[in-house]
Design a protein around this motif. Structure first.
Motif, mmCIF file in Angstrom:
data_model
loop_
_atom_site.group_PDB
_atom_site.id
_atom_site.type_symbol
_atom_site.label_atom_id
_atom_site.label_comp_id
_atom_site.label_asym_id
_atom_site.label_seq_id
_atom_site.Cartn_x
_atom_site.Cartn_y
_atom_site.Cartn_z
ATOM 1 N N PHE A 140 54.165 -31.805 54.556
ATOM 2 C CA PHE A 140 53.541 -32.476 55.678
ATOM 3 C C PHE A 140 54.579 -33.242 56.505
ATOM 4 O O PHE A 140 55.430 -33.942 55.944
ATOM 5 C CB PHE A 140 52.495 -33.486 55.190
ATOM 6 C CG PHE A 140 51.294 -32.869 54.542
ATOM 7 C CD1 PHE A 140 50.243 -32.391 55.313
ATOM 8 C CD2 PHE A 140 51.198 -32.756 53.169
ATOM 9 C CE1 PHE A 140 49.129 -31.814 54.723
ATOM 10 C CE2 PHE A 140 50.089 -32.193 52.566
ATOM 11 C CZ PHE A 140 49.055 -31.715 53.341
ATOM 12 N N PRO A 141 54.520 -33.124 57.820
ATOM 13 C CA PRO A 141 55.363 -33.985 58.650
ATOM 14 C C PRO A 141 54.879 -35.427 58.538
ATOM 15 O O PRO A 141 53.715 -35.686 58.218
ATOM 16 C CB PRO A 141 55.162 -33.427 60.067
ATOM 17 C CG PRO A 141 53.848 -32.737 60.025
ATOM 18 C CD PRO A 141 53.684 -32.214 58.629
ATOM 19 N N LEU A 142 55.767 -36.379 58.795
ATOM 20 C CA LEU A 142 55.407 -37.797 58.659
ATOM 21 C C LEU A 142 54.219 -38.172 59.533
ATOM 22 O O LEU A 142 53.409 -39.033 59.173
ATOM 23 C CB LEU A 142 56.617 -38.673 59.007
ATOM 24 C CG LEU A 142 57.753 -38.693 57.978
ATOM 25 C CD1 LEU A 142 58.920 -39.532 58.500
ATOM 26 C CD2 LEU A 142 57.267 -39.223 56.640
ATOM 27 N N SER A 143 54.090 -37.507 60.673
ATOM 28 C CA SER A 143 53.000 -37.829 61.591
ATOM 29 C C SER A 143 51.634 -37.561 60.977
ATOM 30 O O SER A 143 50.622 -38.143 61.405
ATOM 31 C CB SER A 143 53.152 -37.031 62.886
ATOM 32 O OG SER A 143 53.136 -35.631 62.626
ATOM 33 N N GLU A 144 51.557 -36.667 59.978
ATOM 34 C CA GLU A 144 50.275 -36.335 59.348
ATOM 35 C C GLU A 144 49.939 -37.246 58.167
ATOM 36 O O GLU A 144 48.875 -37.123 57.575
ATOM 37 C CB GLU A 144 50.284 -34.874 58.872
ATOM 38 C CG GLU A 144 50.431 -33.854 59.987
ATOM 39 C CD GLU A 144 49.260 -33.876 60.965
ATOM 40 O OE1 GLU A 144 48.141 -34.253 60.567
ATOM 41 O OE2 GLU A 144 49.479 -33.520 62.144
ATOM 42 N N GLU A 145 50.863 -38.166 57.833
ATOM 43 C CA GLU A 145 50.634 -39.038 56.684
ATOM 44 C C GLU A 145 50.104 -40.408 57.077
ATOM 45 O O GLU A 145 49.887 -41.261 56.215
ATOM 46 C CB GLU A 145 51.923 -39.171 55.874
ATOM 47 C CG GLU A 145 52.399 -37.830 55.311
ATOM 48 C CD GLU A 145 53.473 -37.972 54.249
ATOM 49 O OE1 GLU A 145 53.779 -39.119 53.877
ATOM 50 O OE2 GLU A 145 53.984 -36.949 53.778
ATOM 51 N N SER A 146 49.893 -40.619 58.340
ATOM 52 C CA SER A 146 49.302 -41.870 58.811
ATOM 53 C C SER A 146 47.830 -41.653 59.095
ATOM 54 O O SER A 146 47.328 -40.520 59.054
ATOM 55 C CB SER A 146 50.032 -42.360 60.062
ATOM 56 O OG SER A 146 50.023 -41.370 61.068
ATOM 57 N N ALA A 147 47.100 -42.730 59.361
ATOM 58 C CA ALA A 147 45.662 -42.646 59.621
ATOM 59 C C ALA A 147 45.379 -41.626 60.722
ATOM 60 O O ALA A 147 46.026 -41.643 61.777
ATOM 61 C CB ALA A 147 45.121 -44.017 60.011
ATOM 62 N N GLY A 148 44.431 -40.727 60.463
ATOM 63 C CA GLY A 148 44.105 -39.683 61.425
ATOM 64 C C GLY A 148 44.826 -38.384 61.184
ATOM 65 O O GLY A 148 44.482 -37.361 61.785
ATOM 66 N N GLY A 149 45.821 -38.384 60.294
ATOM 67 C CA GLY A 149 46.579 -37.175 60.004
ATOM 68 C C GLY A 149 45.928 -36.341 58.917
ATOM 69 O O GLY A 149 45.068 -36.808 58.170
ATOM 70 N N ALA A 150 46.345 -35.083 58.807
ATOM 71 C CA ALA A 150 45.742 -34.151 57.855
ATOM 72 C C ALA A 150 45.994 -34.575 56.413
ATOM 73 O O ALA A 150 45.101 -34.503 55.568
ATOM 74 C CB ALA A 150 46.282 -32.744 58.094
#
Length: 228
Positions: free
Chosen positions: A74-84
């Protein structure tokens, strides 16, 4: 995940070791209409039925590494709220209970982005595995577990009418036309989250399965999981 780690989880999916505590699912027709939903505590299912579910989930961890089975990060952007990744993580709470809106969202994402002209079933299993320790010589120590691997294992399975034919009706002692049923087939696509790397949870990765190595549906992977 290497081959040994994949095999370790796959071998659990049998009646003797079953780590799955809850099975969710729904049925979707070729028009992308969600027609039915269900929830089964695994221990409440008849043995024959549970065996069939386990067989399906086991097939979603089969095949060759880097062909049918691919680890996706997973890219870091997907590990924050709202991410996959953040979304999938809520399914691994160990209770077997999923908020209804989260389950509906999961089904909705799959229905919207999965490409097929067939009817299909979405099956989602929640499980927990007490990972046994290993001695320095590689011996498994079942009574030395201090780690629990909680996971969600999802499958997309085609649903098709059984072939026409004749059958023997034992009650009437007669050969007659066989009723055609809608049968759930082997999974075409599946995923295991989190990955089981170094025999422990790796929430930064997942394992993706495709029955057809040449048809990974990269657009689905990106839309569903936010991964390349």
């Amino acid at each position: 995940m290497n081959r040994k780690e994949i095999a370790e989880i796959r071998k659990l999916l049998c009646m003797q070791k079953n780590p799955i505590h809850t099975i969710y699912g729904c049925y979707v027709n070729s028009e992308k209409d969600l027609l039915s939903e269900f929830k089964h505590p695994a221990l409440s299912l008849p043995e024959d039925e549970l065996f069939k579910y386990l067989d399906i989930f086991r097939k979603a961890l089969s095949g060759k590494k880097e062909k049918n089975l691919t680890q996706v990060d997973f890219p870091l952007s997907e590990e924050s709220a709202g991410g996959a990744q953040h979304f999938l993580y809520q399914f691994c709470n160990g209770t077997g209970d999923i908020q209804e809106d989260a389950l509906e969202e999961l089904y909705g994402i799959i229905v919207e982005n999965y490409t097929t002209v067939e009817n299909y079933a979405i099956l989602v299993a929640l499980g927990a595995y007490d990972v046994p320790g290993k001695a320095t010589d590689g011996t498994v120590m079942d009574d030395a577990s201090d780690l629990v691997y909680e996971f969600v294992l999802g499958c997309i399975c085609p649903v098709a009418l059984s072939k026409p034919g004749l059958c023997y009706n034992e009650e009437n002692n007669h050969i007659e036309d066989r009723s055609r049923d809608w049968l759930v087939g082997e999974p075409l696509t599946g995923f295991l989250f989190p990955a089981f790397n170094e025999r422990q949870s790796d929430i930064h990765s997942m394992l993706y399965y495709s029955k057809k190595a040449a048809d990974l549906q990269p657009e689905f992977i990106e839309a569903m999981f936010g991964c390349q």
